[in-house]
Write a protein that holds these residues in place. Structure first.
Motif, mmCIF file in Angstrom:
data_model
loop_
_atom_site.group_PDB
_atom_site.id
_atom_site.type_symbol
_atom_site.label_atom_id
_atom_site.label_comp_id
_atom_site.label_asym_id
_atom_site.label_seq_id
_atom_site.Cartn_x
_atom_site.Cartn_y
_atom_site.Cartn_z
ATOM 1 N N VAL A 3 3.242 4.763 10.440
ATOM 2 C CA VAL A 3 1.972 4.050 10.602
ATOM 3 C C VAL A 3 2.089 2.825 11.501
ATOM 4 O O VAL A 3 1.080 2.159 11.773
ATOM 5 N N LYS A 4 3.295 2.519 11.946
ATOM 6 C CA LYS A 4 3.483 1.338 12.798
ATOM 7 C C LYS A 4 2.618 1.430 14.044
ATOM 8 O O LYS A 4 2.539 2.468 14.687
ATOM 9 N N GLY A 5 1.954 0.327 14.354
ATOM 10 C CA GLY A 5 1.086 0.282 15.526
ATOM 11 C C GLY A 5 -0.322 0.799 15.267
ATOM 12 O O GLY A 5 -1.207 0.640 16.108
ATOM 13 N N ARG A 6 -0.540 1.414 14.104
ATOM 14 C CA ARG A 6 -1.866 1.943 13.769
ATOM 15 C C ARG A 6 -2.478 1.236 12.563
ATOM 16 O O ARG A 6 -3.689 1.035 12.509
ATOM 17 N N GLU A 14 4.607 7.661 -1.196
ATOM 18 C CA GLU A 14 5.380 6.992 -0.156
ATOM 19 C C GLU A 14 4.784 5.639 0.183
ATOM 20 O O GLU A 14 3.557 5.444 0.140
ATOM 21 N N GLY A 15 5.643 4.711 0.541
ATOM 22 C CA GLY A 15 5.181 3.389 0.930
ATOM 23 C C GLY A 15 4.605 3.394 2.327
ATOM 24 O O GLY A 15 5.135 4.058 3.224
ATOM 25 N N VAL A 16 3.540 2.651 2.512
ATOM 26 C CA VAL A 16 2.864 2.569 3.803
ATOM 27 C C VAL A 16 3.060 1.204 4.440
ATOM 28 O O VAL A 16 3.437 1.092 5.600
ATOM 29 N N TRP A 44 0.851 -1.188 0.000
ATOM 30 C CA TRP A 44 0.000 0.000 0.000
ATOM 31 C C TRP A 44 0.887 1.238 0.000
ATOM 32 O O TRP A 44 1.886 1.296 0.728
ATOM 33 N N PHE A 45 0.500 2.205 -0.787
ATOM 34 C CA PHE A 45 1.218 3.462 -0.892
ATOM 35 C C PHE A 45 0.220 4.605 -0.750
ATOM 36 O O PHE A 45 -0.987 4.411 -0.878
ATOM 37 N N ARG A 46 0.732 5.795 -0.510
ATOM 38 C CA ARG A 46 -0.140 6.959 -0.469
ATOM 39 C C ARG A 46 0.586 8.169 -1.032
ATOM 40 O O ARG A 46 1.819 8.234 -1.015
ATOM 41 N N GLN A 47 -0.223 9.093 -1.513
ATOM 42 C CA GLN A 47 0.346 10.321 -2.061
ATOM 43 C C GLN A 47 -0.574 11.479 -1.722
ATOM 44 O O GLN A 47 -1.747 11.482 -2.110
ATOM 45 N N ALA A 48 -0.032 12.425 -0.982
ATOM 46 C CA ALA A 48 -0.754 13.637 -0.645
ATOM 47 C C ALA A 48 -0.436 14.704 -1.687
ATOM 48 O O ALA A 48 0.609 14.644 -2.342
#
Length: 126
Positions: A63-66, A46-48, A36-40
């Motif tokens: 995002v670790k832990g969430r 960026e890799g998630v 999964w990746f995201r781009q604002a």
């Protein structure tokens, strides 16, 4: 025909949860290494999170832990469970696949992925 189709995005308040899904079909095998990746807006993609054919996972520190990535090979679906969402998680989220089941080195580098979905928008308000 190769297809990765994301769904599950939406608008939530900070602290809320969403679960993204990515339906896999065509040439892509569900046991390929996927991520999964995201781009604002105005930022680089960026890799998630990533997950291998053996279930090994990797996460961005932010995002670790969430967030939790998982796969249902029988259903050919990739998931991203997102809890404790923050406004800075707002972005277009994409699923992607390599064409092998493993990954070495930085497995959250976009250039390592061969196939991409069209994305689903996640908006987190404060």
């Amino acid at each position: 025909q190769v297809q990765l189709v994301e769904s599950g995005g939406g608008s939530v308040q900070a602290g809320g949860s969403l679960r993204l899904s990515c339906a896999v079909s065509g040439y892509i095998r569900s046991n390929y290494y996927m991520g999964w990746f995201r781009q604002a807006p105005g930022k680089e993609r960026e890799g998630v999170a990533g997950i291998g054919s053996d279930g090994t996972t990797t996460y961005a520190d932010s995002v670790k832990g969430r967030f939790t990535v998982s796969k249902d090979n029988a259903e050919n679906t990739l998931y991203l469970q997102m809890n404790g969402l923050k406004p800075e998680d707002t972005a277009m989220y994409y699923c992607a696949s390599r064409n092998v089941g493993y990954c070495a080195g930085n497995c959250l580098a976009p250039w390592k992925y061969n196939f991409w979905g069209q994305g689903t928008q996640v908006t987190v308000s404060s």
